[in-house]
Enzyme design. Structure first.
Site, PDB file in Angstrom:
ATOM      1  N   ASP A  26       0.883  -1.167   0.000  1.00 48.65           N
ATOM      2  CA  ASP A  26       0.000   0.000   0.000  1.00 48.65           C
ATOM      3  C   ASP A  26       0.921   1.218   0.000  1.00 48.65           C
ATOM      4  O   ASP A  26       1.441   1.602   1.044  1.00 48.65           O
ATOM      5  CB  ASP A  26      -0.898  -0.001   1.237  1.00 48.65           C
ATOM      6  N   GLU A  86      -1.182  -1.477  -4.828  1.00 46.50           N
ATOM      7  CA  GLU A  86      -2.393  -0.699  -5.087  1.00 46.50           C
ATOM      8  C   GLU A  86      -2.111   0.359  -6.145  1.00 46.50           C
ATOM      9  O   GLU A  86      -1.057   0.994  -6.144  1.00 46.50           O
ATOM     10  CB  GLU A  86      -2.880  -0.027  -3.801  1.00 46.50           C
ATOM     11  N   ASP A 117      -2.110   1.030   7.658  1.00 43.24           N
ATOM     12  CA  ASP A 117      -1.367   0.891   6.405  1.00 43.24           C
ATOM     13  C   ASP A 117      -0.845  -0.532   6.214  1.00 43.24           C
ATOM     14  O   ASP A 117      -0.814  -1.047   5.099  1.00 43.24           O
ATOM     15  CB  ASP A 117      -0.218   1.904   6.351  1.00 43.24           C
TER      16      ASP A 117
END
EC number: 3.1.21.10
Length: 173
Positions: free
Chosen positions: A8, A67, A139
């Site tokens: 991420d 992502e 996160d």
């Protein structure tokens, strides 16, 4: 049996998650965050690249998911996010990993069943899927969600093709 690294990306905090895929199950290996310091972007990108390179050396993933960039309200933020993604992707390609990219909606859908899930719902589902006793940092949970999404997506592709799952350097063969 695959080891998947999910990322991420972020210019200040980059979350990561490492899971092992055994059949239809995902088993937790590790997760955490790479926290960058300083005011200028170049040193932050270097920290992201070096941090992910170290994670790759330590856990030896065979697959890599990240992502995609979403368009934020602030174009400057989107550009910085794109550059952070670039640092992570270069670390993966330097390790000869094939890079798979997923939208936030795809990740949420794969983990929670709803593309509009909240961060808290994603965290809760990550805990359930990986049988974690505690809630991972937001996160880090997102990094784990990317890895889970990759595992589920790869499994679906293999099932649809009718072939046995085998990867070579992160690519389906």
């Amino acid at each position: 049996m695959s080891i998947i690294l999910g990322i991420d990306p972020g210019s200040r905090i980059t979350g990561y998650g490492v899971v092992q895929q055994k059949g239809s199950k995902c088993i937790y290996i590790a997760s955490g965050c790479i926290r960058t310091k300083g005011d200028t972007l170049a040193p932050k990108l270097d920290m992201i690249f070096n941090g992910i390179s170290e994670i790759i050396k330590q856990y030896q993933p065979t697959e890599f998911g990240i992502e995609q960039v979403f368009m934020a309200k602030n174009p400057d933020s989107a550009l910085k996010l794109g550059q952070a993604r670039g640092a992570a992707i270069v670390a993966a390609t330097q390790a000869d990993l094939y890079v798979c990219e997923y939208s936030a909606r795809q990740i949420k859908q794969a983990v929670s069943g709803s593309g509009g899930a909240t961060k808290e719902q994603v965290q809760q589902m990550v805990m359930q899927i990986l049988n974690l006793s505690g809630r991972p940092q937001a996160d880090a949970a997102d990094g784990l969600a990317v890895a889970i999404c990759h595992a589920h997506t790869a499994q679906t592709i293999v099932a649809m093709s009718g072939k046995v799952s085998k990867t070579v350097r992160g690519r389906f063969r």
